[in-house]
Design a protein around this motif. Structure first.
Motif, mmCIF file in Angstrom:
data_model
loop_
_atom_site.group_PDB
_atom_site.id
_atom_site.type_symbol
_atom_site.label_atom_id
_atom_site.label_comp_id
_atom_site.label_asym_id
_atom_site.label_seq_id
_atom_site.Cartn_x
_atom_site.Cartn_y
_atom_site.Cartn_z
ATOM 1 N N VAL A 1 7.782 5.346 -3.403
ATOM 2 C CA VAL A 1 8.596 4.586 -2.459
ATOM 3 C C VAL A 1 7.872 4.414 -1.130
ATOM 4 C CG1 VAL A 1 10.763 4.545 -1.152
ATOM 5 C CG2 VAL A 1 10.760 5.308 -3.535
ATOM 6 N N VAL A 2 7.275 5.495 -0.643
ATOM 7 C CA VAL A 2 6.619 5.451 0.665
ATOM 8 C C VAL A 2 5.411 4.522 0.642
ATOM 9 C CG1 VAL A 2 5.354 6.828 2.361
ATOM 10 C CG2 VAL A 2 7.505 7.682 1.409
ATOM 11 N N LEU A 3 4.713 4.473 -0.480
ATOM 12 C CA LEU A 3 3.577 3.560 -0.586
ATOM 13 C C LEU A 3 4.039 2.101 -0.478
ATOM 14 C CD1 LEU A 3 0.543 4.081 -0.915
ATOM 15 C CD2 LEU A 3 0.799 3.517 -3.334
ATOM 16 N N LYS A 4 5.180 1.793 -1.059
ATOM 17 C CA LYS A 4 5.752 0.442 -0.936
ATOM 18 C C LYS A 4 6.107 0.138 0.516
ATOM 19 C CE LYS A 4 7.707 0.192 -5.602
ATOM 20 N NZ LYS A 4 8.968 0.201 -6.402
ATOM 21 N N ASN A 5 6.651 1.128 1.216
ATOM 22 C CA ASN A 5 6.977 0.950 2.634
ATOM 23 C C ASN A 5 5.715 0.640 3.437
ATOM 24 O OD1 ASN A 5 9.450 1.902 1.719
ATOM 25 N ND2 ASN A 5 9.188 3.936 2.611
ATOM 26 N N THR A 6 4.665 1.389 3.137
ATOM 27 C CA THR A 6 3.399 1.209 3.848
ATOM 28 C C THR A 6 2.817 -0.175 3.571
ATOM 29 O OG1 THR A 6 3.015 3.584 3.556
ATOM 30 C CG2 THR A 6 1.148 2.257 4.284
ATOM 31 N N LYS A 7 2.927 -0.621 2.343
ATOM 32 C CA LYS A 7 2.422 -1.954 1.981
ATOM 33 C C LYS A 7 3.194 -3.049 2.698
ATOM 34 C CE LYS A 7 0.986 -4.639 -2.037
ATOM 35 N NZ LYS A 7 0.850 -4.650 -3.516
ATOM 36 N N ARG A 8 4.486 -2.837 2.865
ATOM 37 C CA ARG A 8 5.319 -3.813 3.583
ATOM 38 C C ARG A 8 4.945 -3.852 5.067
ATOM 39 N NH1 ARG A 8 9.574 -2.156 1.395
ATOM 40 N NH2 ARG A 8 10.305 -0.724 3.006
ATOM 41 N N LEU A 9 4.639 -2.709 5.626
ATOM 42 C CA LEU A 9 4.291 -2.608 7.043
ATOM 43 C C LEU A 9 2.862 -3.092 7.324
ATOM 44 C CD1 LEU A 9 5.284 -1.595 9.854
ATOM 45 C CD2 LEU A 9 4.344 0.647 9.238
ATOM 46 N N TYR A 10 1.941 -2.693 6.444
ATOM 47 C CA TYR A 10 0.522 -2.994 6.637
ATOM 48 C C TYR A 10 -0.079 -3.625 5.372
ATOM 49 C CZ TYR A 10 0.851 0.184 10.674
ATOM 50 O OH TYR A 10 1.197 0.803 11.867
ATOM 51 N N PRO A 11 0.316 -4.834 5.028
ATOM 52 C CA PRO A 11 -0.174 -5.441 3.781
ATOM 53 C C PRO A 11 -1.691 -5.596 3.720
ATOM 54 C CG PRO A 11 0.987 -7.054 5.153
ATOM 55 C CD PRO A 11 1.258 -5.721 5.738
ATOM 56 N N ALA A 12 -2.342 -5.755 4.883
ATOM 57 C CA ALA A 12 -3.794 -5.973 4.894
ATOM 58 C C ALA A 12 -4.551 -4.790 4.299
ATOM 59 C CB ALA A 12 -4.269 -6.238 6.319
ATOM 60 N N VAL A 13 -3.968 -3.600 4.350
ATOM 61 C CA VAL A 13 -4.619 -2.408 3.806
ATOM 62 C C VAL A 13 -4.823 -2.570 2.301
ATOM 63 C CG1 VAL A 13 -4.237 0.035 3.284
ATOM 64 C CG2 VAL A 13 -3.823 -0.824 5.585
ATOM 65 N N PHE A 14 -3.922 -3.272 1.647
ATOM 66 C CA PHE A 14 -3.922 -3.381 0.202
ATOM 67 C C PHE A 14 -4.542 -4.677 -0.302
ATOM 68 C CE2 PHE A 14 -0.567 -0.618 1.587
ATOM 69 C CZ PHE A 14 -0.563 0.433 0.679
ATOM 70 N N ASP A 15 -4.884 -5.566 0.603
ATOM 71 C CA ASP A 15 -5.378 -6.887 0.201
ATOM 72 C C ASP A 15 -6.746 -6.816 -0.454
ATOM 73 O OD1 ASP A 15 -3.096 -8.070 1.065
ATOM 74 O OD2 ASP A 15 -3.919 -8.871 2.927
ATOM 75 N N GLY A 16 -7.506 -5.795 -0.108
ATOM 76 C CA GLY A 16 -8.838 -5.673 -0.689
ATOM 77 C C GLY A 16 -8.789 -5.164 -2.108
#
Length: 264
Positions: free
Chosen positions: A249-264
């Protein structure tokens, strides 16, 4: 995606990492840490963080100035921070906020409020989330934040240490709450622990605040992102939930807050 961590608040540009910094940052993947987000302290830290971001693909940053350092700020330095926001690895504005934990004069408190407002307005203008530092000033910080029409994901309350009522008001504005090793040193009936048991998981992100706030039972004097695993385990114990579910759940929250972290 398997077990992975994002450390949403670190200070690897700090001088306490002058010894071993590269080794630590290069070894994060071995501890399932896929990214870290550096938070500004003083003005000079912004350029130090940028150098780390340039060097490491998994290092990102927030640009700003900690409330305990705003006395050094002026229009020229502010403009330099504004220009830095165009850098693609600046994900947020911060640290900014209010800190009344140390004895402060009326003039110092006034300066903190002035710069807090300036950085809030900058975040609204640039459509960036805020990284907010708040100590012993939650009610006042909440009152200031409520004056603004913030972006959809307005940011994170770094190192949340308030009570459940304050958490509710911040969550109502859309903020996530940063959880680190601080609660591991408290009794379960402490105000913060009581709040953390009830806060919806959908409003939590994890952080270490490295090199600070090393979790209880962890050896050493310098915190690092590898201790995120300990924080998650202790948080799961506190709430009586599975670490796997919490992390998902927390990883989804982080992705919502900082999507650029996961774009790579």
């Amino acid at each position: 995606m398997g077990k992975v961590f994002v450390d949403t608040h670190t200070h690897y540009a700090h001088r306490r990492f002058d010894s071993g910094r590269d080794e630590i940052l290069c070894g994060l993947a071995d501890n399932d840490v896929i990214a870290v987000i550096e938070g500004a302290i003083d003005f000079a830290s912004n350029q130090k963080m940028k150098l780390l971001c340039d060097k490491y693909a998994h290092v990102f940053m927030a640009a700003g100035c900690h409330p305990n350092c705003v006395e050094e700020m002026d229009d020229e330095k502010y403009q330099a921070i504004v220009e830095l926001i165009n850098y693609d690895k600046v994900l947020a504005i911060g640290e900014t906020g209010l800190d009344y934990a140390r004895d402060k004069s009326g003039e110092q408190i006034c300066k903190q409020k002035v710069w807090f407002r300036k950085f809030i307005e900058l975040a609204v203008e640039k459509k960036k989330p805020l990284v907010i530092h708040c100590r012993k000033a939650y009610d006042e910080a909440i009152n200031i934040l409520q004056e603004y029409k913030l972006v959809e994901c307005p940011g994170v309350i770094h190192c949340f240490s308030g009570n459940l009522e304050q958490a509710g008001k911040l969550m109502d504005m859309g903020f996530c709450l940063g959880v680190n090793g601080m609660f591991t040193k408290m009794d379960e009936d402490a105000e913060l622990c009581v709040a953390l048991k009830s806060i919806p998981l959908e409003k939590i992100v994890f952080e270490t605040d490295s090199p600070y706030l090393i979790p209880d039972s962890v050896a050493g004097k310098r915190n690092t992102s590898k201790n995120l695993n300990v924080i998650v385990e202790k948080f799961a114990e506190l709430r009586g939930e599975s670490p796997e579910h919490i992390l998902e759940v927390v990883l989804k929250n982080t992705k919502r807050l900082y999507p650029a972290v996961f774009d790579g």
